[in-house]
Design an enzyme around this catalytic site. Structure first.
Site, PDB file in Angstrom:
ATOM      1  CD  GLU A  27       4.670  80.512  60.795  1.00 61.48           C
ATOM      2  OE1 GLU A  27       3.428  80.517  60.669  1.00 61.48           O
ATOM      3  OE2 GLU A  27       5.255  80.057  61.800  1.00 61.48           O
ATOM      4  CG  HIS A  67       0.782  54.305  42.695  1.00 63.89           C
ATOM      5  ND1 HIS A  67       0.758  53.436  41.630  1.00 63.89           N
ATOM      6  CD2 HIS A  67       1.698  53.805  43.571  1.00 63.89           C
ATOM      7  CE1 HIS A  67       1.605  52.434  41.854  1.00 63.89           C
ATOM      8  NE2 HIS A  67       2.186  52.637  43.027  1.00 63.89           N
ATOM      9  CE  LYS A  88      -2.926  85.758  65.051  1.00 64.82           C
ATOM     10  NZ  LYS A  88      -1.580  85.425  65.596  1.00 64.82           N
TER      11      LYS A  88
END
EC number: 5.3.1.9
Length: 544
Positions: free
Chosen positions: A354, A385, A510
């Site tokens: 950000e 793994h 938004k």
């Protein structure tokens, strides 16, 4: 900046140097310098950095430090600490460092010392935390608080949840602490399913008290509480706020005496050591929280005063630029070998991506070079793994940060074998060695491996890593570790000439979401998006 980054003499010197160095193997660098592993290290604020397994020479480091000077890093650093409004797109100072400045310090914003304000809020937080932790803060029905639910998103969530998980060893176990961030109702439902309303305290963390996801969750939490307790007056005993919008807080039903403020010179992703960290203080106590702040301040002072060539955030920042912009590396893997730091990579994703995920310079010009990397990771040894295969033998260069602690908080012997912590640490050292030096075809064949299989068993090596080795995970060393990455991100932002302290990239979605949510509730008005979005909305309407 007076010249584009890639046109500066310092950058061009690095580019020429890269052409001579990029094919040199770490095996050769170590063979030529037997003391390299001890020499290419740095220490500060309780953290020890081994950067010897990087594809650099002394000349590389000198050129990188010269680049930092050419980009004005010392001056920009001093401007930040001095309260200058270096967040140019929002006209704000950037002073998360003031949040951990000791009492009596002077940090000026518009000519006013903000340190007394910081400590006044800290004292109020501490007094409240002591009440809750001691059981003297009573809920609406007279019962003490047993569960804390922090409601926030982004910087109001990622920092506190990461630090709580990291410091769980030091937390008051009688208190259950949970974090709700996602507007998906499942998050709130599952986090409250086994809680008792009479014993639950919600912290609503939103500077403006208008953040869509946070306020949706807060209103639903309020309804959950009232469905159990019935009385509107209960809200004031079961909700507190971290905000600056006193009017909205009061309208919600929260007593403004229980509103803890912070300031516009604190960015969300840099705010966990402000009142945003109230949930953490409730968990680990005021003394533990102050130790955390001391660790932040230790690293602040190291960053502010250490020579660039021995400065941990500077070294890590410059090494990141070296791989990002010259080797073409696109990601950074952060690999903490401590289960308590499971959320640390996710926290760094916001902090780094950000901050430096930007495409224009401070003066609004399109960049002509790569900026922030993709940050990701997982605790060791789990990642070994899962994705280490690609790091070892894949075609992508992925620099890695290994983080480990010499002392475990949970010693666990293994009957008939090495202790768990020795097994863990052996893997840290083995992985960085394997990534650096690999295994040649000749070495594989010398082990008697079949010639047809041998190429599959070759490890090229030359994979760069940093190792941060810390004595013990404590509130203080965690604070120093977080501040290290904060300042590393700042260093890279200065080199790339971007604003590391705004986040306009989150705004467009938004705005569109506010429009679309109204369209989801009815068949009208006529949709006017692109054909894909229109079709998705219609399908959702039909099938919900």
């Amino acid at each position: 900046m007076s010249a584009a980054l890639t046109e500066t003499p310092a950058w061009q010197a690095l580019q020429a140097h890269f052409e001579t160095l990029h094919s040199v193997h770490l095996r050769d660098l170590f063979a030529a310098d037997p003391g390299r592993g001890e020499r290419l290290t740095a220490e500060g604020a309780g953290l020890y950095l081994d950067y010897s397994k990087h594809r650099v020479t002394d000349e590389t480091l000198d050129l990188l430090v010269a680049l930092a000077h050419a980009r004005g890093l010392p001056e920009r650093r001093d401007a930040m600490f001095g309260g200058e409004k270096i967040n140019v797109t929002e006209g704000r100072a950037v002073l998360h460092t003031a949040l951990r400045a000791p009492r009596g310090s002077d940090v000026l914003v518009d000519g006013r010392n903000v340190v007394p304000d910081v400590h006044e809020v800290l004292e109020r937080m501490a007094a409240f935390a002591q009440q809750v932790r001691s059981g003297s803060w009573l809920g609406h029905t007279g019962k003490p608080i047993r569960a804390i639910v922090n409601i926030g998103i982004g910087g109001s969530d990622l920092g506190p949840v990461m630090a709580y998980e990291a410091l769980r060893h030091y937390a008051q176990r009688e208190l259950t602490v949970r974090f709700v961030s996602n507007v998906d109702g499942t998050d709130l439902v599952e986090k409250t399913r086994d809680l008792t309303a009479e014993e639950t305290l919600f912290i609503v963390s939103s500077k403006t008290f208008t953040t869509q996801e946070t306020m949706a969750n807060a209103q639903s939490a309020r309804a959950w509480l009232l469905s159990a307790l019935g009385d509107e007056a209960a809200v004031a005993r079961h909700f507190v706020a971290v905000s600056t919008n006193a009017e909205a807080v009061q309208k919600f039903g929260i007593d403004t005496a229980n509103m803890f403020e912070f300031w516009d010179w604190v960015g969300g992703r840099y705010s966990m050591d402000s009142a945003i960290g109230l949930s953490l203080m409730l968990a680990i106590g005021p003394d533990g929280f102050r130790e955390l702040l001391s660790g932040f301040h230790d690293m602040d002072e190291h960053f502010r005063t250490a020579p660039l060539e021995a400065n941990l955030p500077v070294l890590m920042g410059l090494l990141g630029v070296w791989y990002n912009n010259f080797f073409g590396a696109e990601t950074l893997a952060v690999l903490p070998y401590d289960q308590y730091l499971a959320y640390f990579p996710a926290y760094l994703q916001q902090l780094d991506m950000e901050s430096n995920g930007k495409h224009v310079t401070l003066d609004g010009q399109e960049v002509t070079y790569q900026t922030g990397p993709v940050v990701w990771g997982q605790p060791g040894t789990n990642g070994q793994h899962a994705f280490y295969q690609l790091i070892h033998q894949g075609t992508k260069l992925i620099p890695c940060d290994f983080i480990a602690f010499a002392q475990t908080l949970n010693p666990l012997p293994l009957p008939g074998g090495a202790p768990h912590h020795d097994l863990l640490m052996a893997n840290v050292f083995a992985q960085t060695e394997a990534l650096a030096f690999g295994k040649t075809l000749e070495e594989v064949l010398a082990e008697g491996v079949d010639a047809a299989l041998a190429p599959h068993r070759v490890f090229d090596g030359n994979r760069p890593t940093s190792t941060l080795l810390v004595d013990r995970l404590t509130p203080r060393t965690l604070g120093a570790l977080i501040a290290l990455y904060e300042h590393k991100v700042f260093v890279q932002g200065v080199i790339w000439d971007v604003n590391s302290f705004d986040q306009w990239g989150v705004e467009l979605g938004k705005v569109l979401a506010r429009r679309i949510v109204k369209e989801l509730g009815a068949d009208e008005p006529e949709l006017s998006h692109d054909s894909s979005t229109n079709a998705l909305i219609r399908r959702y309407r039909e099938r919900r």
